[in-house]
Design a protein around this motif. Structure first.
Motif, PDB file in Angstrom:
ATOM      1  N   UNK A 129       0.609  -1.345  -0.161  1.00  0.00           N
ATOM      2  CA  UNK A 129       0.019   0.113   0.023  1.00  0.00           C
ATOM      3  C   UNK A 129       0.931   1.311   0.018  1.00  0.00           C
ATOM      4  N   UNK A 130       1.919   1.390   0.740  1.00  0.00           N
ATOM      5  CA  UNK A 130       2.845   2.634   0.674  1.00  0.00           C
ATOM      6  C   UNK A 130       3.331   2.738  -0.534  1.00  0.00           C
ATOM      7  N   UNK A 131       3.756   1.721  -1.192  1.00  0.00           N
ATOM      8  CA  UNK A 131       4.477   1.906  -2.667  1.00  0.00           C
ATOM      9  C   UNK A 131       3.509   2.343  -3.646  1.00  0.00           C
ATOM     10  N   UNK A 132       2.045   1.732  -3.627  1.00  0.00           N
ATOM     11  CA  UNK A 132       1.333   1.961  -4.384  1.00  0.00           C
ATOM     12  C   UNK A 132       0.658   3.500  -4.471  1.00  0.00           C
ATOM     13  N   UNK A 133       0.681   4.036  -2.954  1.00  0.00           N
ATOM     14  CA  UNK A 133       0.073   5.135  -2.827  1.00  0.00           C
ATOM     15  C   UNK A 133       1.198   6.371  -3.480  1.00  0.00           C
ATOM     16  N   UNK A 134       2.652   6.011  -2.896  1.00  0.00           N
ATOM     17  CA  UNK A 134       3.733   6.840  -3.810  1.00  0.00           C
ATOM     18  C   UNK A 134       3.484   6.920  -4.905  1.00  0.00           C
ATOM     19  N   UNK A 135       3.211   5.682  -5.749  1.00  0.00           N
ATOM     20  CA  UNK A 135       3.541   5.602  -7.072  1.00  0.00           C
ATOM     21  C   UNK A 135       2.305   6.371  -7.791  1.00  0.00           C
TER      22      UNK A 135
ATOM     23  N   UNK B 174      -3.328  12.568  -3.265  1.00  0.00           N
ATOM     24  CA  UNK B 174      -3.522  11.563  -1.987  1.00  0.00           C
ATOM     25  C   UNK B 174      -4.176  12.519  -0.974  1.00  0.00           C
ATOM     26  N   UNK B 175      -5.796  11.965  -1.081  1.00  0.00           N
ATOM     27  CA  UNK B 175      -6.613  12.694   0.037  1.00  0.00           C
ATOM     28  C   UNK B 175      -6.391  12.277   1.316  1.00  0.00           C
ATOM     29  N   UNK B 176      -6.214  10.951   1.577  1.00  0.00           N
ATOM     30  CA  UNK B 176      -5.773  10.449   2.962  1.00  0.00           C
ATOM     31  C   UNK B 176      -4.875   9.318   2.604  1.00  0.00           C
ATOM     32  N   UNK B 177      -3.698   9.635   3.278  1.00  0.00           N
ATOM     33  CA  UNK B 177      -2.296   8.913   3.308  1.00  0.00           C
ATOM     34  C   UNK B 177      -2.758   7.498   3.917  1.00  0.00           C
ATOM     35  N   UNK B 178      -1.881   6.659   3.638  1.00  0.00           N
ATOM     36  CA  UNK B 178      -1.916   5.254   4.384  1.00  0.00           C
ATOM     37  C   UNK B 178      -2.438   5.336   5.654  1.00  0.00           C
ATOM     38  N   UNK B 179      -3.326   4.547   6.256  1.00  0.00           N
ATOM     39  CA  UNK B 179      -4.136   4.566   7.413  1.00  0.00           C
ATOM     40  C   UNK B 179      -4.365   3.038   7.603  1.00  0.00           C
TER      41      UNK B 179
ATOM     42  N   UNK C  25      -7.280   2.664  -2.361  1.00  0.00           N
ATOM     43  CA  UNK C  25      -6.373   1.498  -2.283  1.00  0.00           C
ATOM     44  C   UNK C  25      -6.374   0.720  -1.069  1.00  0.00           C
ATOM     45  N   UNK C  26      -6.344  -0.785  -1.025  1.00  0.00           N
ATOM     46  CA  UNK C  26      -6.656  -1.533   0.066  1.00  0.00           C
ATOM     47  C   UNK C  26      -5.651  -2.528   0.076  1.00  0.00           C
TER      48      UNK C  26
END
Length: 124
Positions: A76-82, A90-95, A116-117
């Motif tokens: 999830x961190x890599x996909x959010x960054x990509x 990014x509206x809400x970063x990884x939580x 993303x999940x």
């Protein structure tokens, strides 16, 4: 399929009315669960086979009712960054979402919102 849609979520100001409508329309089986941190109730949608989902009271005042699609990822961190590097906001970063997994909420370069999940168990 790589990165399938894994969950669809309705955010609305009237969950009771939505539950009545969708359960009667589609015969969905609904189950109310406490949200992590005691911040309300989350209604799980069990559709049998296929992608299930949930319903919850909208967390953002003034936002109209809407469905949000969740896409499964391995990291999830890599996909959010990509996604961000490709021009997404990014509206809400990884939580972390209780004992269930992790999510982030993204708006793509065309303005479409999705999540993303990454589940904590293989089935999530």
């Amino acid at each position: 399929m790589a990165n399938p849609f894994v969950h669809i979520e309705l955010q609305t100001g009237d969950v009771a009315k939505a539950k009545e409508f969708y359960s009667e329309l589609f015969d969905w089986k609904l189950e109310d669960l406490p949200m992590p941190g005691g911040s309300g109730t989350y209604t799980m949608i069990n559709v049998g086979e296929g992608t299930g989902g949930g319903m919850m009271t909208s967390q953002s005042p003034g936002v109209p009712p809407h469905w949000l699609a969740y896409i499964g990822v391995d990291d999830i961190a890599a996909s959010t960054a990509k996604a961000k590097s490709l021009g997404a906001k990014v509206v809400h970063d990884v939580m972390e979402v209780g004992s269930h997994g992790w999510m982030s909420i993204i708006v793509d370069p065309t303005g479409a919102k999705f999540a993303l999940w990454k589940g904590k168990t293989r089935e999530s």
